[in-house]
Design a protein around this motif. Structure first.
Motif, short mmCIF file in Angstrom:
data_model
loop_
_atom_site.label_atom_id
_atom_site.label_comp_id
_atom_site.label_asym_id
_atom_site.label_seq_id
_atom_site.Cartn_x
_atom_site.Cartn_y
_atom_site.Cartn_z
N ARG A 144 -2.80 87.80 -30.09
CA ARG A 144 -3.95 88.70 -30.19
C ARG A 144 -4.97 88.14 -31.17
O ARG A 144 -4.82 87.02 -31.66
N GLY A 145 -5.96 88.95 -31.48
CA GLY A 145 -7.02 88.53 -32.39
C GLY A 145 -6.51 88.07 -33.74
O GLY A 145 -7.00 87.09 -34.30
N GLU A 146 -5.52 88.76 -34.28
CA GLU A 146 -4.99 88.37 -35.59
C GLU A 146 -4.27 87.03 -35.56
O GLU A 146 -4.03 86.41 -36.59
N ASP A 147 -3.94 86.54 -34.36
CA ASP A 147 -3.30 85.23 -34.21
C ASP A 147 -4.31 84.13 -33.91
O ASP A 147 -3.93 82.99 -33.70
N GLY A 148 -5.60 84.49 -33.87
CA GLY A 148 -6.63 83.51 -33.59
C GLY A 148 -7.18 83.58 -32.18
O GLY A 148 -8.14 82.89 -31.86
N LEU A 149 -6.57 84.38 -31.33
CA LEU A 149 -7.10 84.58 -29.99
C LEU A 149 -8.23 85.58 -30.11
O LEU A 149 -8.01 86.76 -30.32
N GLU A 150 -9.46 85.09 -30.05
CA GLU A 150 -10.62 85.90 -30.39
C GLU A 150 -10.91 87.04 -29.42
O GLU A 150 -11.56 88.00 -29.77
N GLU A 151 -10.45 86.90 -28.19
CA GLU A 151 -10.60 87.96 -27.20
C GLU A 151 -9.24 88.17 -26.55
O GLU A 151 -8.48 87.24 -26.38
N ASN A 152 -8.95 89.38 -26.16
CA ASN A 152 -7.62 89.68 -25.62
C ASN A 152 -7.48 89.44 -24.13
O ASN A 152 -6.40 89.60 -23.59
N ILE A 153 -8.56 89.09 -23.46
CA ILE A 153 -8.49 88.79 -22.03
C ILE A 153 -8.74 87.30 -21.83
O ILE A 153 -9.76 86.77 -22.26
N VAL A 154 -7.77 86.62 -21.21
CA VAL A 154 -7.86 85.19 -20.96
C VAL A 154 -8.14 84.98 -19.48
O VAL A 154 -7.40 85.46 -18.63
N ASN A 155 -9.21 84.25 -19.18
CA ASN A 155 -9.60 84.00 -17.79
C ASN A 155 -8.94 82.77 -17.18
O ASN A 155 -8.89 82.64 -15.97
N GLY A 156 -8.48 81.85 -18.01
CA GLY A 156 -7.86 80.65 -17.48
C GLY A 156 -7.03 79.95 -18.52
O GLY A 156 -7.32 80.03 -19.72
N VAL A 157 -5.98 79.26 -18.07
CA VAL A 157 -5.07 78.52 -18.94
C VAL A 157 -4.75 77.19 -18.27
O VAL A 157 -4.47 77.15 -17.07
N ASP A 200 -2.12 65.71 -23.58
CA ASP A 200 -1.62 65.58 -24.95
C ASP A 200 -0.79 66.77 -25.40
O ASP A 200 -0.34 66.84 -26.54
N GLY A 201 -0.57 67.74 -24.51
CA GLY A 201 0.31 68.86 -24.79
C GLY A 201 -0.36 70.14 -25.24
O GLY A 201 0.29 71.18 -25.33
N TYR A 202 -1.66 70.08 -25.55
CA TYR A 202 -2.35 71.31 -25.96
C TYR A 202 -2.49 72.26 -24.78
O TYR A 202 -2.62 71.84 -23.63
N ILE A 203 -2.48 73.55 -25.07
CA ILE A 203 -2.76 74.58 -24.08
C ILE A 203 -4.21 75.01 -24.31
O ILE A 203 -4.58 75.37 -25.42
N TRP A 204 -5.03 74.95 -23.29
CA TRP A 204 -6.43 75.33 -23.37
C TRP A 204 -6.60 76.68 -22.69
O TRP A 204 -6.13 76.88 -21.57
N CYS A 205 -7.25 77.59 -23.38
CA CYS A 205 -7.49 78.94 -22.86
C CYS A 205 -8.99 79.18 -22.78
O CYS A 205 -9.75 78.73 -23.64
N VAL A 206 -9.39 79.90 -21.78
CA VAL A 206 -10.78 80.29 -21.61
C VAL A 206 -10.84 81.80 -21.61
O VAL A 206 -10.19 82.46 -20.79
N THR A 207 -11.61 82.34 -22.55
CA THR A 207 -11.91 83.77 -22.54
C THR A 207 -13.34 83.90 -22.04
O THR A 207 -13.98 82.91 -21.71
N GLN A 208 -13.85 85.09 -22.00
CA GLN A 208 -15.21 85.25 -21.48
C GLN A 208 -16.23 84.41 -22.23
O GLN A 208 -17.10 83.81 -21.63
N HIS A 209 -16.11 84.32 -23.55
CA HIS A 209 -17.15 83.68 -24.34
C HIS A 209 -16.67 82.48 -25.14
O HIS A 209 -17.45 81.88 -25.87
N ARG A 210 -15.42 82.11 -25.02
CA ARG A 210 -14.87 81.04 -25.85
C ARG A 210 -13.94 80.11 -25.08
O ARG A 210 -13.29 80.50 -24.12
#
Length: 140
Positions: free
Chosen positions: A38-51, A56-66
């Protein structure tokens, strides 16, 4: 005699495995946990549009604005806004070369080898992009 043996053996095996299945599933599921980010973990928005996972092993997440990169412990916000004229990131896709493609309502950003390249920035935007996939020839 052989028919009776098969007639009794097959249902017996089925019943034995069916009775063990709930116990096996319970043991398998016990090894997995559920963690909400959640937000307190650094996920700035609670809805993720893509993963998508990069080579290199990183997980990339796309929220509406980030765009966020996750290393397994924390999220890092990447300073990339949706393309000009777009208000929302729709998703992320990877190609066979390891490049990541972030797409929004009116544009696309490609991240490859540490550098960013914008497609359709301003000017003549494409129609709305809802998903991206690589075809059999390697074209996004």
């Amino acid at each position: 005699m052989r028919r009776w043996f098969c007639f009794l053996l097959v249902p017996g095996i089925f019943l034995a495995t069916a009775s063990l299945a709930p116990a096996a599933n319970g043991n398998l599921l016990a090894h997995y946990g559920i963690r909400q980010w959640r937000g307190e973990d650094g996920l700035e928005e609670n809805i993720v549009n893509g993963v998508e996972q990069s080579p290199d092993g990183y997980i990339w997440c796309v929220t509406q604005h980030r765009i966020l990169r996750f290393d397994g412990w924390r999220f890092v916000s990447i300073d990339r806004q949706p393309p000009a004229g777009s208000s929302t990131w729709r998703g992320v896709a990877a190609d066979h070369r390891g490049a990541l493609w972030f797409y929004g309502e009116e544009g696309v950003l490609r991240f490859n080898g540490g550098s960013w390249h914008a497609f359709f920035p301003g000017g003549n935007p494409p129609p709305p992009i809802f998903t991206m996939k690589e075809d059999a020839k390697g074209v996004m």
